[in-house]
Design a protein around this motif. Structure first.
Motif, PDB file in Angstrom:
ATOM      1  N   UNK A   9      41.248 -85.295 -84.673  1.00  0.00           N
ATOM      2  CA  UNK A   9      41.946 -84.937 -83.848  1.00  0.00           C
ATOM      3  C   UNK A   9      41.255 -83.499 -83.111  1.00  0.00           C
ATOM      4  N   UNK A  10      40.957 -82.673 -83.577  1.00  0.00           N
ATOM      5  CA  UNK A  10      40.062 -81.735 -82.869  1.00  0.00           C
ATOM      6  C   UNK A  10      38.662 -82.334 -82.110  1.00  0.00           C
ATOM      7  N   UNK A  11      37.932 -82.869 -82.642  1.00  0.00           N
ATOM      8  CA  UNK A  11      36.683 -83.552 -81.613  1.00  0.00           C
ATOM      9  C   UNK A  11      37.527 -84.504 -80.990  1.00  0.00           C
ATOM     10  N   UNK A  58      38.322 -82.062 -77.958  1.00  0.00           N
ATOM     11  CA  UNK A  58      37.174 -81.356 -76.802  1.00  0.00           C
ATOM     12  C   UNK A  58      36.971 -83.237 -75.958  1.00  0.00           C
ATOM     13  N   UNK A  59      36.623 -83.436 -76.637  1.00  0.00           N
ATOM     14  CA  UNK A  59      35.985 -84.945 -75.255  1.00  0.00           C
ATOM     15  C   UNK A  59      36.788 -85.302 -74.677  1.00  0.00           C
ATOM     16  N   UNK A  60      38.451 -84.281 -74.786  1.00  0.00           N
ATOM     17  CA  UNK A  60      39.760 -84.432 -73.549  1.00  0.00           C
ATOM     18  C   UNK A  60      40.007 -85.770 -73.678  1.00  0.00           C
ATOM     19  N   UNK A  61      40.949 -86.264 -74.305  1.00  0.00           N
ATOM     20  CA  UNK A  61      41.214 -87.554 -74.490  1.00  0.00           C
ATOM     21  C   UNK A  61      41.991 -87.470 -75.126  1.00  0.00           C
ATOM     22  N   UNK A  62      43.506 -86.442 -74.890  1.00  0.00           N
ATOM     23  CA  UNK A  62      44.355 -86.681 -75.321  1.00  0.00           C
ATOM     24  C   UNK A  62      45.433 -87.338 -74.224  1.00  0.00           C
ATOM     25  N   UNK A  63      45.384 -87.590 -73.628  1.00  0.00           N
ATOM     26  CA  UNK A  63      46.258 -88.321 -72.614  1.00  0.00           C
ATOM     27  C   UNK A  63      46.338 -89.316 -72.744  1.00  0.00           C
ATOM     28  N   UNK A  64      45.104 -89.873 -73.915  1.00  0.00           N
ATOM     29  CA  UNK A  64      45.234 -91.057 -74.652  1.00  0.00           C
ATOM     30  C   UNK A  64      46.034 -90.700 -75.758  1.00  0.00           C
ATOM     31  N   UNK A  65      46.611 -90.408 -76.120  1.00  0.00           N
ATOM     32  CA  UNK A  65      47.824 -89.631 -76.898  1.00  0.00           C
ATOM     33  C   UNK A  65      49.062 -89.734 -75.876  1.00  0.00           C
TER      34      UNK A  65
END
Length: 384
Positions: free
Chosen positions: A368-370, A373-380
């Motif tokens: 989840x941290x990775x 770091x790849x700034x993919x929290x928008x996918x969540x």
């Protein structure tokens, strides 16, 4: 106990044998055994494979500041609010100790310090040609770099990042790295695992009719482009990015010219008017909201993709001149952005967690941290 450990080390050293590995030049390179001190000159691909093989601790010298740098990128919304995002190279997050190692490149990433490399005296140098650290376009510079390292008397393994519209050569890169660490089969299985995502996407998109194919623009929002009179950049049909769009995801590259980071004006963008836009790392990370809600791009508000809000951000991948181990994530985002119904059963935010666990052997929290770091929290947030 120390006595027995010392005896064991002496025993291992006594029976250790050097061996030869053929690199991608076709040159046979003598590999010392035991191999404990390696210098890498790349932007994270070699370290990613070494992490999978469990030998990352052998890296003692690096050649890319992407594994040392804290990246931040800011833009201003139309409301005047400043918005900042940050991220790290996945290798820096997984192995923060890389930041403590000697980096033999300039902070700008364009000048290798051979004197520093010689002083470090590694047992082996692994050079990936085609990364930002040593781009493959300048053949004279590549040959000079190779000959200079060899003149230092350092064993050198050379691998070549994918060039043009093909990415399958990464299998050969992994074969070479697998041979260096006596783990050929594990390295080749890693490629098969990565290639599985490509095959899955191709299976779903191969039957699309021409009339069903959407046009997609791989659109760089490098701020320096606007300073020089352009608006954005595009990737031509002879690039790996276009190969993914057209040959894997089954879409049409909206930009039909050649070249990488080709500067386009506002008028040219309206002439292209793509159905879908994906935003790669381009001298900064660019969320969809930057294109949709920044005054810098207000002129593009009538583009079809902007009007329909079909704008998606690619993973944060600093110094991503050539595909790294995480390239299946790129492919899946492009494919799902193009054809959301075809991939409605696959959630990218779940896919990436499994990917990080399978490839890097990390636990759920680290995965989840990775993802962050790849700034993919928008996918969540978007359940994408």
């Amino acid at each position: 106990m120390k006595f027995f450990i010392s005896i064991l080390m002496i025993f291992n050293l006594a029976f250790a044998k050097d061996f030869l590995v053929k690199d991608m030049r076709g040159v046979e390179v003598k590999i010392a055994e035991p191999l404990t001190k390696i210098a890498t000159i790349d932007d994270g691909f070699v370290e990613g494979v070494m992490t999978h093989l469990g030998v990352i601790d052998k890296v003692k010298v690096i050649g890319s500041w992407s594994m040392k740098r804290d990246y931040k990128y800011s833009f201003t919304r139309r409301s005047g609010e400043s918005y900042t995002l940050r991220g790290w190279n996945t290798m820096k997050y997984l192995h923060p100790w890389l930041d403590e190692l000697t980096c033999i490149n300039s902070p700008q990433g364009n000048v290798i310090n051979f004197e520093n490399l010689a002083n470090e005296n590694p047992q082996l140098v692994i050079l990936r040609v085609g990364d930002c650290t040593l781009r493959g376009s300048n053949k004279d510079a590549v040959e000079k770099t190779i000959s200079t390292i060899e003149a230092l008397g350092l064993p050198l393994v050379v691998i070549y990042a994918p060039q043009g519209a093909e990415i399958s050569t990464m299998k050969e890169e992994m074969r070479v790295l697998g041979d260096v660490f006596n783990q050929r089969q594990k390295a080749l299985k890693l490629f098969e695992y990565l290639d599985g995502t490509q095959k899955l996407i191709e299976e779903r998109t191969s039957k699309l009719k021409e009339s069903e194919k959407v046009s997609m623009l791989y659109m760089g929002l490098n701020p320096n482009v606007r300073k020089n009179g352009g608006m954005a950049t595009a990737y031509g049909v002879n690039t790996p990015e276009s190969f993914i769009i057209q040959n894997v995801a089954g879409a049409k590259n909206a930009f039909t010219g050649d070249g990488t980071n080709v500067i386009l004006s506002t008028e040219q963008l309206y002439a292209i008017d793509p159905d879908v836009i994906v935003l790669p790392t381009s001298n900064g990370y660019h969320p969809a909201s930057e294109l949709l809600d920044s005054p810098d791009f207000e002129k593009l508000g009538e583009l079809k993709a902007v009007q329909n809000k079909r704008v998606y951000a690619m993973p944060w991948s600093p110094m991503n001149c050539a595909r790294r181990v995480e390239y299946p994530i790129d492919m899946l985002i492009i494919a799902k952005a193009a054809y959301p119904k075809l991939f409605s059963d696959i959630k990218v935010h779940e896919f990436v967690l499994k990917f990080y666990k399978d490839v890097y052997g990390v636990d759920e929290a680290t995965a989840k941290a990775l993802r962050s770091e790849q700034i993919l929290d928008w996918t969540v947030e978007d359940d994408f």
